[in-house]
Write an enzyme that holds these catalytic residues in place. Structure first.
Site, PDB file in Angstrom:
ATOM      1  N   PRO A 112      43.928  40.526  39.366  1.00 52.21           N
ATOM      2  CA  PRO A 112      45.141  39.950  38.791  1.00 52.21           C
ATOM      3  C   PRO A 112      46.086  40.985  38.195  1.00 52.21           C
ATOM      4  CG  PRO A 112      43.255  39.481  37.386  1.00 52.21           C
ATOM      5  CD  PRO A 112      42.724  40.081  38.652  1.00 52.21           C
ATOM      6  N   ASN A 113      47.346  40.711  38.415  1.00 54.84           N
ATOM      7  CA  ASN A 113      48.474  41.458  37.870  1.00 54.84           C
ATOM      8  C   ASN A 113      48.702  42.818  38.517  1.00 54.84           C
ATOM      9  OD1 ASN A 113      49.147  39.390  35.949  1.00 54.84           O
ATOM     10  ND2 ASN A 113      47.348  40.050  34.818  1.00 54.84           N
ATOM     11  N   ARG A 158      55.064  46.649  35.735  1.00 57.70           N
ATOM     12  CA  ARG A 158      54.273  46.299  34.554  1.00 57.70           C
ATOM     13  C   ARG A 158      53.839  47.558  33.798  1.00 57.70           C
ATOM     14  NH1 ARG A 158      48.029  44.574  34.332  1.00 57.70           N
ATOM     15  NH2 ARG A 158      47.928  44.183  32.108  1.00 57.70           N
ATOM     16  N   TYR A 213      50.379  52.191  33.623  1.00 58.27           N
ATOM     17  CA  TYR A 213      49.909  52.009  34.997  1.00 58.27           C
ATOM     18  C   TYR A 213      50.661  52.832  36.032  1.00 58.27           C
ATOM     19  CZ  TYR A 213      47.477  48.140  32.832  1.00 58.27           C
ATOM     20  OH  TYR A 213      46.671  47.391  32.010  1.00 58.27           O
ATOM     21  N   ASN A 272      39.246  47.169  41.981  1.00 53.95           N
ATOM     22  CA  ASN A 272      39.885  47.179  40.672  1.00 53.95           C
ATOM     23  C   ASN A 272      40.086  45.707  40.341  1.00 53.95           C
ATOM     24  OD1 ASN A 272      41.526  47.194  38.446  1.00 53.95           O
ATOM     25  ND2 ASN A 272      42.884  48.800  39.196  1.00 53.95           N
ATOM     26  N   ALA A 305      41.726  42.581  34.727  1.00 55.47           N
ATOM     27  CA  ALA A 305      41.139  41.963  33.531  1.00 55.47           C
ATOM     28  C   ALA A 305      39.832  41.234  33.821  1.00 55.47           C
ATOM     29  CB  ALA A 305      42.143  41.008  32.890  1.00 55.47           C
ATOM     30  N   GLU A 355      33.926  50.890  41.227  1.00 57.87           N
ATOM     31  CA  GLU A 355      34.867  50.251  40.306  1.00 57.87           C
ATOM     32  C   GLU A 355      35.950  51.261  39.935  1.00 57.87           C
ATOM     33  OE1 GLU A 355      34.712  48.624  35.706  1.00 57.87           O
ATOM     34  OE2 GLU A 355      32.846  48.715  36.849  1.00 57.87           O
ATOM     35  N   HIS A 360      39.773  51.893  37.851  1.00 58.49           N
ATOM     36  CA  HIS A 360      40.808  51.453  36.909  1.00 58.49           C
ATOM     37  C   HIS A 360      41.867  52.542  36.822  1.00 58.49           C
ATOM     38  CE1 HIS A 360      38.360  48.110  35.627  1.00 58.49           C
ATOM     39  NE2 HIS A 360      37.347  48.945  35.584  1.00 58.49           N
ATOM     40  N   ARG A 412      41.519  52.360  25.322  1.00 57.63           N
ATOM     41  CA  ARG A 412      42.430  51.234  25.089  1.00 57.63           C
ATOM     42  C   ARG A 412      41.776  50.219  24.170  1.00 57.63           C
ATOM     43  NH1 ARG A 412      45.024  49.123  30.317  1.00 57.63           N
ATOM     44  NH2 ARG A 412      46.339  48.157  28.735  1.00 57.63           N
TER      45      ARG A 412
END
Length: 148
Positions: free
Chosen positions: A14-15, A22, A27, A79, A82, A103, A105, A112
């Site tokens: 998502p996103n 964003r 990012y 990725n 969330a 994985e 990111h 964070r």
């Protein structure tokens, strides 16, 4: 693309479709389409068939993962956005298909918010890359090439 090449799926959650717009200070400025094109080109150079998917829906990601074994996929680069921090169902789907995965990111999730420090996916991942920006995906493909 030849079916004889090892197939690698790059799955984004998502996103990530908002990349480039964003929070670019976190990012980066590349769009998801930019990243996917780079990965497809890199895959070709490495002798991999790279296919990219993105969904904002947990069930959509699970459905994509469930279809991987029937599509001769050899490795997953994911990725989960969330969902990394919230989705036991996604972790179960990865465990259920029994394919190796990495994985990824874009940001350093450990620098964070505290809720981003835990991943439901990491325990069974071959590797975890975070904080390298979009280059992390490329590092993942290099690892895949050496692993298969």
């Amino acid at each position: 693309m030849s079916e004889a090449l090892p197939k690698v799926w790059v799955i984004n959650g998502p996103n990530l479709n908002l990349l480039g717009r964003r929070e670019p200070h976190i990012y980066g400025h590349q769009t998801l389409a930019d990243i996917e094109k780079t990965l497809e080109d890199q895959g070709t150079a490495l002798g991999l068939q790279v296919e990219c998917f993105q969904s904002n829906h947990e069930g959509g990601l699970i459905d994509i993962l469930h279809s991987a074994p029937g599509k001769a996929v050899r490795f997953i680069v994911i990725n989960a956005g969330a969902y990394t921090h919230t989705s036991i169902a996604l972790a179960d789907a990865l465990a259920g298909i029994a394919l190796p995965y990495i994985e990824v990111h874009l940001s350093n999730v450990h620098a964070r918010e505290p809720f981003r420090h835990h991943s439901y996916l990491s325990a069974k991942a071959q590797a975890v890359l975070c904080g390298f920006g979009s280059a992390g995906y490329g590092y993942a493909l290099d690892f895949v090439r050496k692993s298969i």
